[in-house]
Design an enzyme around this catalytic site. Structure first.
Site, mmCIF file in Angstrom:
data_model
loop_
_atom_site.group_PDB
_atom_site.id
_atom_site.type_symbol
_atom_site.label_atom_id
_atom_site.label_comp_id
_atom_site.label_asym_id
_atom_site.label_seq_id
_atom_site.Cartn_x
_atom_site.Cartn_y
_atom_site.Cartn_z
ATOM 1 N N PRO A 145 1.013 -1.287 0.133
ATOM 2 C CA PRO A 145 0.317 0.227 0.080
ATOM 3 C C PRO A 145 1.107 1.354 -0.455
ATOM 4 O O PRO A 145 2.015 0.952 0.771
ATOM 5 C CB PRO A 145 -0.737 -0.123 1.511
ATOM 6 C CG PRO A 145 0.115 -0.830 1.875
ATOM 7 C CD PRO A 145 0.821 -1.898 1.728
ATOM 8 N N CYS A 148 -0.343 9.092 -0.236
ATOM 9 C CA CYS A 148 0.288 10.488 -0.689
ATOM 10 C C CYS A 148 -0.495 11.939 -0.448
ATOM 11 O O CYS A 148 -2.276 11.975 -0.452
ATOM 12 C CB CYS A 148 0.118 10.588 -2.852
ATOM 13 S SG CYS A 148 0.709 12.043 -2.807
ATOM 14 N N HIS A 190 8.276 6.447 -6.059
ATOM 15 C CA HIS A 190 7.074 7.669 -6.560
ATOM 16 C C HIS A 190 7.330 8.984 -6.545
ATOM 17 O O HIS A 190 6.067 10.302 -7.075
ATOM 18 C CB HIS A 190 6.302 7.249 -4.851
ATOM 19 C CG HIS A 190 5.121 7.978 -4.262
ATOM 20 N ND1 HIS A 190 3.875 6.908 -4.211
ATOM 21 C CD2 HIS A 190 4.898 9.294 -4.383
ATOM 22 C CE1 HIS A 190 3.105 7.849 -3.534
ATOM 23 N NE2 HIS A 190 3.846 9.280 -3.808
ATOM 24 N N GLU A 191 8.483 9.184 -5.523
ATOM 25 C CA GLU A 191 8.721 10.699 -6.311
ATOM 26 C C GLU A 191 9.022 10.915 -6.936
ATOM 27 O O GLU A 191 8.826 11.801 -7.958
ATOM 28 C CB GLU A 191 9.509 10.656 -5.023
ATOM 29 C CG GLU A 191 9.759 10.748 -3.479
ATOM 30 C CD GLU A 191 8.116 11.973 -2.921
ATOM 31 O OE1 GLU A 191 8.735 12.823 -3.900
ATOM 32 O OE2 GLU A 191 7.748 11.266 -2.373
ATOM 33 N N HIS A 194 5.539 11.770 -9.063
ATOM 34 C CA HIS A 194 5.559 13.465 -8.521
ATOM 35 C C HIS A 194 6.446 14.069 -9.807
ATOM 36 O O HIS A 194 5.761 14.862 -10.401
ATOM 37 C CB HIS A 194 5.808 13.611 -7.829
ATOM 38 C CG HIS A 194 4.836 13.139 -6.769
ATOM 39 N ND1 HIS A 194 3.279 13.076 -7.210
ATOM 40 C CD2 HIS A 194 4.760 12.647 -5.561
ATOM 41 C CE1 HIS A 194 2.949 13.051 -6.027
ATOM 42 N NE2 HIS A 194 3.207 12.477 -5.023
#
Length: 230
Positions: A145, A148, A190-191, A194
């Site tokens: 999981p 954000c 994840h970053e 972005h």
């Protein structure tokens, strides 16, 4: 990345910083002059168009400027204040390729040995990467999981590669590289999403999306105020 335990214990990717934007959003790396906006200390919601832009490189010659030093200091300060384990500039409206990561010991202790072993969560010293470039090193995918702050109160299962190699630049412009596996590699991916105008819901297991605040929402019969800042 902040902490959330309602959907299985996990760190949540998260970032905040004072705003800094180039003169042209359409051409973020044009020229060396930058404009600053009033510092924004709350994470952008998914409706912020910056979250869907590909961030531009930071001109390395700007790193020695007072303005860039200030921006980086504010970013680090906000990371500490919000106890984040990962932050990236676009989440608060800054279309520049900057990320920071740190997994403090208290995070590891919070999740406990069983969860940390399963998800490969280890204490990780603070690292900053300016203009990061990522290469996949371990193509095995894990499904855990994620949440954000740009999608406050929700989480979902997200597939990520187990290992990556990251290279970029430090505060002073010196090159830096890092081979990383496990949860730290997940934070990096994840970053990087972005920085490339993507969010985790683009690749999540759709049916796993859930509202983590449901217990509070039900208990208060929907009368809940969700803050995007402290």
């Amino acid at each position: 990345m902040s902490c959330n335990t309602s959907f299985n214990p996990l760190p949540v990717i998260f970032c905040k910083i004072s705003r800094m934007v180039p003169r042209s959003v359409d051409s973020p790396t044009t020229g060396s002059a930058f404009q600053t906006r009033v510092p924004n200390r709350c994470g952008n919601m998914n409706t912020d168009p910056t979250l869907r832009l590909k961030a531009g490189d930071v001109p390395l010659e700007e790193l020695s400027s007072d303005r860039m030093k200030h921006i980086l200091l504010v970013l680090r300060s906000v990371m500490k204040n919000y106890k984040s384990v990962g932050i990236s500039a676009p989440q608060i409206g800054i279309p520049l390729r900057i990320m920071m990561i740190e997994i403090p010991e208290y995070v590891v202790l919070h999740f406990g040995p069983e969860v940390c072993k399963t998800r490969e969560i280890f204490t990780t010293p603070f690292r900053v990467f300016i203009n990061p470039v990522m290469e996949i090193k371990d193509f095995k995918q894990t499904l855990f999981p994620e949440a954000c702050e740009s999608l406050k109160g929700m989480s979902a299962l997200v597939p990520r590669y187990r290992g990556v190699h990251l290279k970029g630049y430090e505060y002073d412009g010196s090159p830096t590289e890092w081979d990383v596996t496990g949860w730290a590699a997940r934070i990096i991916q994840h970053e990087m999403d972005h920085l490339n105008g993507r969010i985790y819901t683009d690749i999540m297991e759709c049916k796993s999306l859930q509202v983590d605040l449901w217990k509070t929402i039900n208990a208060k019969k929907g009368n809940v105020f969700v803050k995007y800042n402290k």
